[in-house]
Design a protein around this motif. Structure first.
Motif: not given
Ligand code: ZN
Length: 277
Positions: A21-23, A49-56, A84-87, A102-106
């Motif tokens: 996911k992209i922040v 953190t803007a535009e960063k991608r979540v790694g492993e 917590l993760y929020h969809a 995240f960019q997908d609104d989660s």
């Protein structure tokens, strides 16, 4: 407080849910709290953190490492509370101490109850942080062999007198364990919390080692303790044998009433018969 198994479970769930996911926007929460350790201002955190991608992600002891690529690692350590993760469309907690939208609104939020580190490091610098840098081998790592533990105990008994509870919960001698999981480890090893480590014979050392490994594995496999929640807000599946509900109730092994005592900064629950001093 999250202990090693809960952090391991959260790390795994973050990898299957957040990785890639992209922040869109990061923030350090809406509720100033003097026991949250930050190393960035809110503006700095948002900018980095803007535009960063979540790694492993990976877990070590009670510390969770999440790369924000390229170039940064988010470090969440010694936390209690909720991660917590929020969809998309999920509700924001009333109070929180860190959020990644995240960019997908989660989004992902962290809210601590007592204290905790929520720090953002340039990649590589996170390993130099105090407590992380000098962390000993954790019971979840392959290096935590019986030979290692035996040498560790030899080293510990050279110093000041230490009890079994002290070995398990103080000074991060065995990193990742806390007062909760330690109760079940001591019960499984049939050792009184105040028992001096220096007095244990070879067989008792071995039993204690097996109890540490066995308990950590079982709690992790069951998704953490049932009094903590996972990334989706669900309680873990491991019910402790020795906790506040056990006090006064019959010991699951011998039926003697379980006792409670305050010792080394927390409540101990133990069977006075199975864990005779
Ligand atoms: Zn008993």
């Amino acid at each position: 407080m999250f202990e090693l198994p809960e952090i391991a479970v959260l790390s795994k769930q973050i990898n299957s849910t957040l990785t890639g996911k992209i922040v869109r926007a990061g923030s350090l929460g809406n509720s100033p709290h003097k026991f949250v350790w930050y190393n960035r201002s809110d503006e700095e955190f948002a900018g980095l953190t803007a535009e960063k991608r979540v790694g492993e992600s990976w877990a070590r002891g009670r510390w969770l490492f999440t790369p924000l690529e390229p170039g940064y690692v988010l470090l969440l350590g010694e936390c209690g509370g909720k991660m917590l993760y929020h969809a998309q469309g999920g509700e924001m907690p009333k109070k929180y101490h860190l959020c990644l939208h995240f960019q997908d609104d989660s989004f992902f939020t962290v809210t601590t109850q007592m204290w905790g580190a929520m720090e953002l490091y340039e990649e590589g610098q996170e390993r130099l942080r105090e407590y992380v840098r000098d962390m000993r081998t954790t019971p979840a790592e392959p290096g935590f062999s019986y030979d290692y533990f035996d040498r560790l105990v030899d080293e510990v008994v050279q110093g000041e007198k230490r009890s079994v509870k002290g070995l398990l919960t103080q000074d991060q001698i065995v990193p990742g364990l806390g007062n909760a999981i330690a109760q079940d480890i001591m019960f499984r090893a049939r050792l009184h919390p105040k028992r001096a480590v220096g007095d244990l014979n070879a067989e008792q050392r071995r039993t204690l080692y097996d109890a540490i490994r066995g308990t950590v594995e079982e709690v992790t496999e069951r998704g953490g303790r049932c009094d903590e929640t996972d990334l989706f807000g669900n309680p873990g599946g491991y019910a402790r044998l020795m906790d506040k509900n056990a006090a006064g109730a019959p010991c699951p092994e011998c039926g003697t009433a379980v006792e409670k005592m305050q010792y080394l900064g927390g409540a101990c629950y133990f069977c006075p018969s199975c864990q005779a001093p």
